[in-house]
Design a protein around this motif. Structure first.
Motif, PDB file in Angstrom:
ATOM      1  N   ARG A  80       0.834  -1.212   0.000  1.00  0.00           N
ATOM      2  CA  ARG A  80       0.000   0.000   0.000  1.00  0.00           C
ATOM      3  C   ARG A  80       0.864   1.255   0.000  1.00  0.00           C
ATOM      4  NH1 ARG A  80      -4.675  -0.605   4.345  1.00  0.00           N
ATOM      5  NH2 ARG A  80      -5.616   1.030   3.094  1.00  0.00           N
ATOM      6  N   ILE A  81       1.953   1.239   0.773  1.00  0.00           N
ATOM      7  CA  ILE A  81       2.862   2.385   0.799  1.00  0.00           C
ATOM      8  C   ILE A  81       3.519   2.555  -0.563  1.00  0.00           C
ATOM      9  CG2 ILE A  81       5.029   3.229   1.779  1.00  0.00           C
ATOM     10  CD1 ILE A  81       4.141   1.903   4.431  1.00  0.00           C
ATOM     11  N   ALA A  82       3.954   1.438  -1.166  1.00  0.00           N
ATOM     12  CA  ALA A  82       4.583   1.512  -2.483  1.00  0.00           C
ATOM     13  C   ALA A  82       3.591   2.012  -3.531  1.00  0.00           C
ATOM     14  CB  ALA A  82       5.131   0.142  -2.885  1.00  0.00           C
ATOM     15  N   ALA A  83       2.352   1.544  -3.472  1.00  0.00           N
ATOM     16  CA  ALA A  83       1.335   1.994  -4.423  1.00  0.00           C
ATOM     17  C   ALA A  83       1.048   3.480  -4.228  1.00  0.00           C
ATOM     18  CB  ALA A  83       0.056   1.181  -4.253  1.00  0.00           C
ATOM     19  N   ALA A  84       1.017   3.937  -2.995  1.00  0.00           N
ATOM     20  CA  ALA A  84       0.802   5.363  -2.736  1.00  0.00           C
ATOM     21  C   ALA A  84       1.956   6.193  -3.286  1.00  0.00           C
ATOM     22  CB  ALA A  84       0.646   5.604  -1.246  1.00  0.00           C
ATOM     23  N   ARG A  85       3.174   5.681  -3.163  1.00  0.00           N
ATOM     24  CA  ARG A  85       4.323   6.405  -3.707  1.00  0.00           C
ATOM     25  C   ARG A  85       4.284   6.461  -5.223  1.00  0.00           C
ATOM     26  NH1 ARG A  85       8.994   4.004   0.303  1.00  0.00           N
ATOM     27  NH2 ARG A  85       8.393   5.241   2.104  1.00  0.00           N
ATOM     28  N   VAL A  86       3.839   5.369  -5.849  1.00  0.00           N
ATOM     29  CA  VAL A  86       3.705   5.367  -7.313  1.00  0.00           C
ATOM     30  C   VAL A  86       2.671   6.395  -7.738  1.00  0.00           C
ATOM     31  CG1 VAL A  86       2.905   4.000  -9.284  1.00  0.00           C
ATOM     32  CG2 VAL A  86       4.519   3.016  -7.658  1.00  0.00           C
ATOM     33  N   LEU A  87       1.537   6.419  -7.065  1.00  0.00           N
ATOM     34  CA  LEU A  87       0.502   7.403  -7.398  1.00  0.00           C
ATOM     35  C   LEU A  87       0.991   8.827  -7.157  1.00  0.00           C
ATOM     36  CD1 LEU A  87      -2.664   5.606  -5.997  1.00  0.00           C
ATOM     37  CD2 LEU A  87      -1.967   5.864  -8.389  1.00  0.00           C
ATOM     38  N   GLU A  88       1.750   9.010  -6.096  1.00  0.00           N
ATOM     39  CA  GLU A  88       2.307  10.335  -5.803  1.00  0.00           C
ATOM     40  C   GLU A  88       3.279  10.765  -6.897  1.00  0.00           C
ATOM     41  OE1 GLU A  88       4.846  12.582  -2.269  1.00  0.00           O
ATOM     42  OE2 GLU A  88       4.496  10.432  -2.168  1.00  0.00           O
ATOM     43  N   ALA A  89       4.126   9.849  -7.353  1.00  0.00           N
ATOM     44  CA  ALA A  89       5.079  10.173  -8.418  1.00  0.00           C
ATOM     45  C   ALA A  89       4.362  10.466  -9.723  1.00  0.00           C
ATOM     46  CB  ALA A  89       6.073   9.023  -8.606  1.00  0.00           C
ATOM     47  N   GLN A  90       3.307   9.700 -10.024  1.00  0.00           N
ATOM     48  CA  GLN A  90       2.533   9.967 -11.237  1.00  0.00           C
ATOM     49  C   GLN A  90       1.873  11.335 -11.161  1.00  0.00           C
ATOM     50  OE1 GLN A  90      -0.163   6.654 -11.498  1.00  0.00           O
ATOM     51  NE2 GLN A  90       1.294   5.408 -12.672  1.00  0.00           N
ATOM     52  N   GLY A  91       1.336  11.665 -10.018  1.00  0.00           N
ATOM     53  CA  GLY A  91       0.719  12.980  -9.852  1.00  0.00           C
ATOM     54  C   GLY A  91       1.734  14.096  -9.973  1.00  0.00           C
ATOM     55  N   ALA A  92       2.929  13.867  -9.437  1.00  0.00           N
ATOM     56  CA  ALA A  92       3.966  14.896  -9.513  1.00  0.00           C
ATOM     57  C   ALA A  92       4.420  15.101 -10.945  1.00  0.00           C
ATOM     58  CB  ALA A  92       5.153  14.512  -8.631  1.00  0.00           C
ATOM     59  N   THR A  93       4.539  14.023 -11.715  1.00  0.00           N
ATOM     60  CA  THR A  93       4.976  14.194 -13.104  1.00  0.00           C
ATOM     61  C   THR A  93       3.889  14.854 -13.932  1.00  0.00           C
ATOM     62  OG1 THR A  93       4.275  11.945 -13.623  1.00  0.00           O
ATOM     63  CG2 THR A  93       6.589  12.267 -13.072  1.00  0.00           C
ATOM     64  N   ARG A  94       2.634  14.526 -13.662  1.00  0.00           N
ATOM     65  CA  ARG A  94       1.550  15.197 -14.391  1.00  0.00           C
ATOM     66  C   ARG A  94       1.479  16.669 -14.014  1.00  0.00           C
ATOM     67  NH1 ARG A  94      -2.399  10.294 -13.416  1.00  0.00           N
ATOM     68  NH2 ARG A  94      -1.777   9.028 -15.172  1.00  0.00           N
ATOM     69  N   TYR A  95       1.708  16.971 -12.733  1.00  0.00           N
ATOM     70  CA  TYR A  95       1.683  18.355 -12.283  1.00  0.00           C
ATOM     71  C   TYR A  95       2.847  19.124 -12.899  1.00  0.00           C
ATOM     72  CZ  TYR A  95       1.893  22.422  -9.247  1.00  0.00           C
ATOM     73  OH  TYR A  95       1.933  23.701  -8.779  1.00  0.00           O
ATOM     74  N   ASN A  96       4.038  18.532 -12.888  1.00  0.00           N
ATOM     75  CA  ASN A  96       5.220  19.205 -13.430  1.00  0.00           C
ATOM     76  C   ASN A  96       5.157  19.333 -14.938  1.00  0.00           C
ATOM     77  OD1 ASN A  96       6.331  19.526 -10.920  1.00  0.00           O
ATOM     78  ND2 ASN A  96       7.478  17.624 -11.006  1.00  0.00           N
ATOM     79  N   ALA A  97       4.458  18.430 -15.620  1.00  0.00           N
ATOM     80  CA  ALA A  97       4.357  18.520 -17.078  1.00  0.00           C
ATOM     81  C   ALA A  97       3.517  19.714 -17.487  1.00  0.00           C
ATOM     82  CB  ALA A  97       3.753  17.230 -17.646  1.00  0.00           C
ATOM     83  N   ARG A  98       2.606  20.139 -16.623  1.00  0.00           N
ATOM     84  CA  ARG A  98       1.746  21.281 -16.948  1.00  0.00           C
ATOM     85  C   ARG A  98       2.366  22.622 -16.575  1.00  0.00           C
ATOM     86  NH1 ARG A  98      -3.757  18.610 -14.651  1.00  0.00           N
ATOM     87  NH2 ARG A  98      -3.968  17.036 -16.244  1.00  0.00           N
ATOM     88  N   GLN A  99       3.389  22.584 -15.753  1.00  0.00           N
ATOM     89  CA  GLN A  99       4.015  23.820 -15.294  1.00  0.00           C
ATOM     90  C   GLN A  99       5.053  24.302 -16.305  1.00  0.00           C
ATOM     91  OE1 GLN A  99       3.006  25.443 -12.566  1.00  0.00           O
ATOM     92  NE2 GLN A  99       1.455  23.855 -12.398  1.00  0.00           N
ATOM     93  N   PRO A 100       5.095  25.599 -16.580  1.00  0.00           N
ATOM     94  CA  PRO A 100       6.139  26.104 -17.468  1.00  0.00           C
ATOM     95  C   PRO A 100       7.510  26.021 -16.790  1.00  0.00           C
ATOM     96  CG  PRO A 100       4.881  27.913 -16.541  1.00  0.00           C
ATOM     97  CD  PRO A 100       4.199  26.643 -16.116  1.00  0.00           C
ATOM     98  N   VAL A 101       8.516  25.822 -17.589  1.00  0.00           N
ATOM     99  CA  VAL A 101       9.863  25.689 -17.069  1.00  0.00           C
ATOM    100  C   VAL A 101      10.434  27.078 -16.856  1.00  0.00           C
ATOM    101  CG1 VAL A 101      12.180  24.853 -17.543  1.00  0.00           C
ATOM    102  CG2 VAL A 101      10.199  23.504 -18.231  1.00  0.00           C
TER     103      VAL A 101
END
Length: 104
Positions: A80-101
């Protein structure tokens, strides 16, 4: 003895200098890069259903296997902790992909 050592050092330096001069004709190879990545655009629907997007235990259509997987996920806190970390990383990459550099 001293002249032999100096001659040896001189030979090594000449060989190293010649080695540094190799490669002025190097040209970077062309690489075909896709224009868009699937994970970079989560708002767009997939063109077709892919086996890679399916849950692997649903692919086998085995109710016993599915039940075992669900039991393991509910009772295994490490998973469950590993799955939460995977979801957190996916959310972070989706969030960072939308942010301008910003380079500043």
């Amino acid at each position: 003895m001293k002249k032999t050592a100096l001659l040896g050092i001189l030979c090594v330096l000449v060989v190293e200098a010649a080695g540094c001069m190799m490669g002025p004709n190097y040209k970077r190879p062309t690489v075909s890069v896709p224009t868009a990545f699937r994970s970079a655009m989560p708002d767009q629907p997939a063109a077709a259903a892919s086996l890679g997007n399916e849950k692997w235990w649903d692919v086998y259509q085995d109710p016993v296997l599915a039940d075992l997987i669900h039991t393991a996920l509910q009772q295994n806190y490490d998973v469950r902790i590993a799955a939460a970390r995977v979801l957190e990383a996916q959310g972070a990459t989706r969030y960072n992909a939308r942010q301008p550099v910003s380079l500043s």
